[in-house]
Design a protein around this motif. Structure first.
Motif, mmCIF file in Angstrom:
data_model
loop_
_atom_site.group_PDB
_atom_site.id
_atom_site.type_symbol
_atom_site.label_atom_id
_atom_site.label_comp_id
_atom_site.label_asym_id
_atom_site.label_seq_id
_atom_site.Cartn_x
_atom_site.Cartn_y
_atom_site.Cartn_z
ATOM 1 N N VAL A 49 82.062 83.907 68.278
ATOM 2 C CA VAL A 49 81.377 82.678 68.685
ATOM 3 C C VAL A 49 80.617 82.132 67.473
ATOM 4 O O VAL A 49 79.913 82.898 66.781
ATOM 5 N N GLU A 52 76.189 78.641 65.168
ATOM 6 C CA GLU A 52 75.369 77.530 65.676
ATOM 7 C C GLU A 52 75.217 77.557 67.196
ATOM 8 O O GLU A 52 74.313 76.921 67.745
ATOM 9 N N ASP A 53 76.109 78.283 67.863
ATOM 10 C CA ASP A 53 75.977 78.408 69.312
ATOM 11 C C ASP A 53 75.029 79.540 69.708
ATOM 12 O O ASP A 53 74.687 79.685 70.885
ATOM 13 N N THR A 76 74.910 79.866 79.066
ATOM 14 C CA THR A 76 74.764 78.832 78.030
ATOM 15 C C THR A 76 75.854 78.949 76.974
ATOM 16 O O THR A 76 76.488 77.953 76.593
ATOM 17 N N ILE A 77 76.105 80.188 76.519
ATOM 18 C CA ILE A 77 77.094 80.368 75.451
ATOM 19 C C ILE A 77 78.513 80.087 75.955
ATOM 20 O O ILE A 77 79.306 79.427 75.265
ATOM 21 N N ARG A 80 79.002 76.406 76.121
ATOM 22 C CA ARG A 80 79.233 75.829 74.788
ATOM 23 C C ARG A 80 80.668 76.098 74.308
ATOM 24 O O ARG A 80 81.292 75.234 73.674
ATOM 25 N N ARG A 84 83.721 73.281 73.419
ATOM 26 C CA ARG A 84 84.386 73.211 72.111
ATOM 27 C C ARG A 84 85.884 72.901 72.243
ATOM 28 O O ARG A 84 86.546 72.614 71.255
ATOM 29 N N GLY A 88 87.298 76.172 70.325
ATOM 30 C CA GLY A 88 86.737 77.418 70.837
ATOM 31 C C GLY A 88 87.768 78.343 71.448
ATOM 32 O O GLY A 88 87.407 79.358 72.066
#
Length: 327
Positions: A49, A52-53, A76-77, A80, A84, A88
Motif C-alpha cells: 500500500v 501516502e495512504d 480507511t485504507i 483508499r 485508486r 491500486g
C-alpha cells in the motif's frame, strides 16, 4: 505469516475494486490478525500500500494513540485502495493474498483466534469459489476465441478459394476470344488444372511418355485428377466441332492400358452421338466420363460445386453405364 497453503487469488486481479461483501469481510478480519494498530499499518505496508495512504494515520496515532481503532484504520485504507482503481490493483490483490495465506494464528490475541480462523477460512473459500468461476469464464472466453479463430481461418480459406476459382474462371472465359488454337488449348488446360485444384481435386498436370529406343513421344496425357480416391486420366479438347470417334478412341486406348484407372474427356463444344455410343459400348471394360466445357462454365457461373457435379456424372457412368449424363 506462512505460505504453505496458497489458494488462488487471480480471480480478483481484474476487479476494479473490492465488491462490498468482500470489503466488509476484510474490514472484520484484518484487525483480528494484528495485535496492534501499528501492526495493522505494517500489514498494509507489507502488502505494498503506498506510503501516502498510511503516513497521515501513522502521524495521527503518534499525536494521539486513541485517534483511530484497528477497524477504522482498516476501513480507511481499504477505501483508499478502492479509490485508486487500477493503480491500486496490485496492492488490493496482495491484501487478499496475505489474508487467505495467513496461518500463524499464534500472533493473534487469544480471544480473537477462533474468530480469526473462521474469517480467514470464509474469505479463502470465497476466493477459491470466485477463482473457479473465473477460470471457467476464462476457459469459455478462450474457447470462444478458438471458435472465432477457426471461423476466421475458414472464412479466409473460403475467400482464398473463391479468389482462385474466380481468377481461373476469368482466364477460361477469356479464351473464348483466343484465335490461336494451340495457345488456347494450353491455356485452357492450365485454367482447368487451377479450377480443379481450387475445388480440392488433386491434380497432376500434362505429361508425356517416351519410348525406350529413341521412339520419341509415344503418349501424351493432358492431366490426371484424383476424385474420391480414384484416378482419372484427363483429355482436354477445344475443337471447332463436336469430338468424334477418332478423338474418343485414342483416350479409350490410354485408359485401357492402365489397370484401375478411369478416364475423363473434357471437350468443347461437346461430343458427337457416335462418340458417346462408342464410349458406352466400352463401359463393360472401363469407366470413362464425358464432360463438356459448357457444363464446367455453367457450374462456375452458378457458383456450384464442381466436385459434386463430377460425382453426379461419375455415378451415372458407373451405375447406369451412361458416360454422358448432361448437367
Amino acid at each position: 505469516m506462512s505460505t504453505a497453503s496458497q489458494p488462488a487469488t487471480d480471480g480478483f486481479d481484474a476487479a476494479f475494486h473490492y465488491p462490498p461483501d468482500l470489503f466488509e469481510q476484510l474490514v472484520d478480519t484484518i484487525p483480528l490478525l494484528c495485535r496492534s494498530k501499528n501492526a495493522v499499518l505494517l500489514f498494509f505496508q507489507g502488502a505494498g500500500v503506498p506510503a501516502e495512504d498510511l503516513d497521515d494515520i501513522r502521524g495521527e496515532l503518534k499525536a494521539d494513540a486513541s485517534a483511530h481503532n484497528k477497524y477504522g484504520i482498516t476501513r480507511t485504507i481499504l477505501t483508499r485502495l478502492n479509490e485508486r482503481g487500477d493503480n491500486g490493483l496490485r496492492s488490493r490483490r496482495e491484501v487478499v493474498k496475505r489474508v487467505v495465506e495467513f496461518e500463524d494464528f499464534g500472533t493473534t490475541w487469544d480471544n480473537d483466534r477462533m474468530r480469526a480462523k473462521g474469517q480467514v477460512a470464509s474469505i479463502r473459500e470465497r476466493v477459491n469459489v470466485h477463482d473457479a468461476f473465473t477460470r471457467m469464464s476464462m476457459e469459455r472466453d478462450r474457447e470462444a476465441a478458438r471458435h472465432r479463430e477457426t471461423h476466421e481461418r475458414q472464412q479466409e480459406e473460403v475467400r482464398s478459394r473463391t479468389a482462385a476459382i474466380d481468377g481461373a474462371r476469368d482466364r477460361l472465359f477469356a479464351l473464348f476470344g483466343e484465335q490461336n488454337p494451340q495457345r488456347r488449348g494450353k491455356l485452357a488446360e492450365a485454367a482447368l488444372n487451377d479450377i480443379f485444384a481450387a475445388f480440392g481435386i488433386s491434380v497432376r498436370e500434362a505429361f508425356e511418355l517416351r519410348g525406350d529406343d529413341g521412339e520419341g513421344i509415344v503418349e501424351q496425357i493432358d492431366g490426371v485428377v484424383d476424385i474420391d480416391g480414384t484416378i482419372y486420366l484427363v483429355e482436354m479438347k477445344w475443337l471447332s466441332q463436336t469430338a468424334g470417334t477418332g478423338i474418343v478412341a485414342q483416350h479409350l486406348v490410354r485408359v485401357m492400358g492402365r489397370s484401375g484407372a478411369r478416364g475423363m474427356i473434357i471437350a468443347n463444344p461437346g461430343f458427337s452421338d457416335a462418340a458417346v455410343k462408342q464410349v458406352r459400348d466400352a463401359m463393360g471394360h472401363m469407366t470413362v466420363v464425358l464432360v463438356t466445357l459448357e457444363e464446367i462454365v455453367g457450374v462456375l457461373s452458378r457458383g456450384d460445386d464442381l466436385t459434386n457435379m463430377l460425382r453426379t456424372k461419375i455415378q451415372a457412368a458407373v451405375i447406369d453405364r451412361e458416360p454422358f449424363r448432361r448437367i
